[in-house]
Design a protein around this motif. Structure first.
Motif, short mmCIF file in Angstrom:
data_model
loop_
_atom_site.label_atom_id
_atom_site.label_comp_id
_atom_site.label_asym_id
_atom_site.label_seq_id
_atom_site.Cartn_x
_atom_site.Cartn_y
_atom_site.Cartn_z
N ARG A 82 -2.93 3.94 6.93
CA ARG A 82 -3.80 3.24 5.98
C ARG A 82 -5.26 3.37 6.38
N GLY A 121 -3.47 4.46 1.20
CA GLY A 121 -4.10 3.29 0.61
C GLY A 121 -5.11 2.63 1.54
N LYS A 130 0.83 -1.20 0.00
CA LYS A 130 0.00 0.00 0.00
C LYS A 130 0.87 1.25 0.00
#
Length: 306
Positions: free
Chosen positions: A113, A119, A62
Motif C-alpha cells: 500500500r 491503493g 484497499k
C-alpha cells in the motif's frame, strides 16, 4: 472573579496552543510515514517475462497490485512472494524473477500500500507491509497452479523486516530470504533523527513515542531482531558489507539472534540496493529456496518442542 476568568482564559488558550502543536506534529509524522510513490519504470515484458497483472483484496478495503508469473505448463509448483522496500515498487524487484521461474518456482511481485500501483492510505509502516504480504500469500494459496504447502518469501529492507514478521505468525511459510534487513526500527529512527539534526531528548523522544502510537505497534514487538527468534522456517540473511544505510553489523546481530541453526548469512561486497544480490547471487538464493521448499513443513507441535 476577573482574575479567575483571566486564568481560565489563559489556560484554555494554552491548551489550544498545545493541541495545535500536537496536531501539527501528528501531521508531520504522518507525512514522514508516507513513502514517495514511484511508478514502475520496468515492465515484465521488457525482460522477456510472461506475467499476469492481478488485483488482490488487501487490508482496509484497499486493492493491492501485483504481477504473477507462473511456471509455464506446470501446476502445483512452489511459489515465492517478493516484497520491495520503502519507496520502491514491484518493478524494482524484477531481476529476481527469471532465475526463480527457471528453477520451477512461481513468483508474485507485490506492491505494498502507498507504493507502485496499489491503493493509498494515510500512512504505511512495517506492520502494514506485513499485512500486505499476508494478503498476497492468501491469494497465492488459492491459485490452482500453486502448491499452497510450499510458499516462500523474499523481502528487501522494510520488506525484509515485514517478511520476517509475517513468518512469525503463519505456518505456511517454508523459507524467508531477507535482503538488507535492519535489526531494530528504533535504531533506524534514531539515525533518521540525527541525520535531520533533531535532538532526541524532548522532540525526538516524543516523535518516536507518537510514531508507535500511530502505527499501532511497539518497536520492540515488530523488530526483526525479535522476529528472527520466533520464525519457525529457515532464514537466509543477505547483506552488503558496504551497506551505508543499514550497517552490516545488523546482519551479524540478526544471525546471532536466530535460533537452532535456522538462520544463515550470505555476505556480499555490495551496498543496500537489492539488484546485485538478486542478479549475481541467484545460485545461492536458489539453492537455499529449493532446499527449504523441498522439506516437509514443521508442525506446530514440532516447533513447540524445539
Amino acid at each position: 472573579m476577573l482574575a479567575v476568568d483571566t486564568v481560565l482564559t489563559g489556560l484554555a488558550l494554552g491548551l489550544a496552543g498545545l493541541w495545535g502543536l500536537r496536531a501539527a506534529a501528528h501531521a508531520l509524522i504522518l507525512k514522514g510515514l508516507r513513502a514517495p510513490r514511484v511508478t514502475a519504470s520496468t515492465l515484465p515484458e521488457a525482460l522477456g517475462l510472461v506475467a499476469q497483472a492481478v488485483s488482490i483484496a488487501g487490508p482496509n478495503g484497499k486493492t493491492l497490485f501485483a504481477w504473477f508469473v507462473p511456471v509455464s505448463g506446470a501446476s502445483k509448483t512452489p511459489a515465492v512472494l517478493v516484497m520491495h522496500g520503502w519507496g520502491a515498487n514491484a518493478g524494482m524487484m524484477l531481476p529476481s524473477v527469471a532465475p526463480l521461474v527457471d528453477a520451477g518456482l512461481a513468483v508474485l511481485l507485490l506492491d505494498a500500500r502507498c507504493h507502485g500501483a496499489s491503493g493509498d492510505e494515510a500512512f504505511t509502516s512495517l506492520p502494514r507491509f506485513a499485512q500486505d504480504i499476508d494478503a498476497g500469500l492468501d491469494w497465492l494459496a488459492r491459485q490452482a497452479q500453486v502448491d499452497a504447502d510450499r510458499l516462500a518469501l523474499i523481502g528487501h529492507s522494510v520488506g525484509a523486516g515485514a517478511a520476517l514478521l509475517s513468518a512469525t505468525r503463519r505456518d505456511d511459510i517454508r523459507a524467508v530470504v531477507s535482503i538488507s534487513a535492519f535489526a531494530h526500527p528504533y535504531e533506524v529512527m534514531r539515525r533518521l533523527l540525527a541525520a535531520n539534526h533533531i535532538p532526541y531528548f524532548g522532540i525526538g523522544w516524543y516523535v518516536l513515542r507518537h510514531v508507535q502510537r500511530v502505527i499501532g505497534a511497539r518497536f520492540d514487538d515488530i523488530a526483526p531482531i525479535r522476529s528472527v527468534t520466533r520464525v519457525r522456517c529457515p532464514v537466509l540473511l543477505v547483506h552488503g558489507e558496504d551497506d551505508d544505510m543499514v550497517p552490516f553489523d545488523d546482519a551479524l546481530r540478526l544471525l546471532a539472534a536466530g535460533q537452532n541453526g535456522r538462520v544463515q548469512l550470505l555476505a556480499l561486497p555490495g551496498r543496500h540496493d537489492p539488484t546485485e544480490a538478486l542478479q549475481t547471487e541467484s545460485p545461492q538464493l536458489l539453492a537455499f529456496l529449493i532446499s527449504s521448499l523441498g522439506r516437509r513443513p514443521q508442525t506446530p507441535a514440532e516447533a513447540a518442542g524445539d
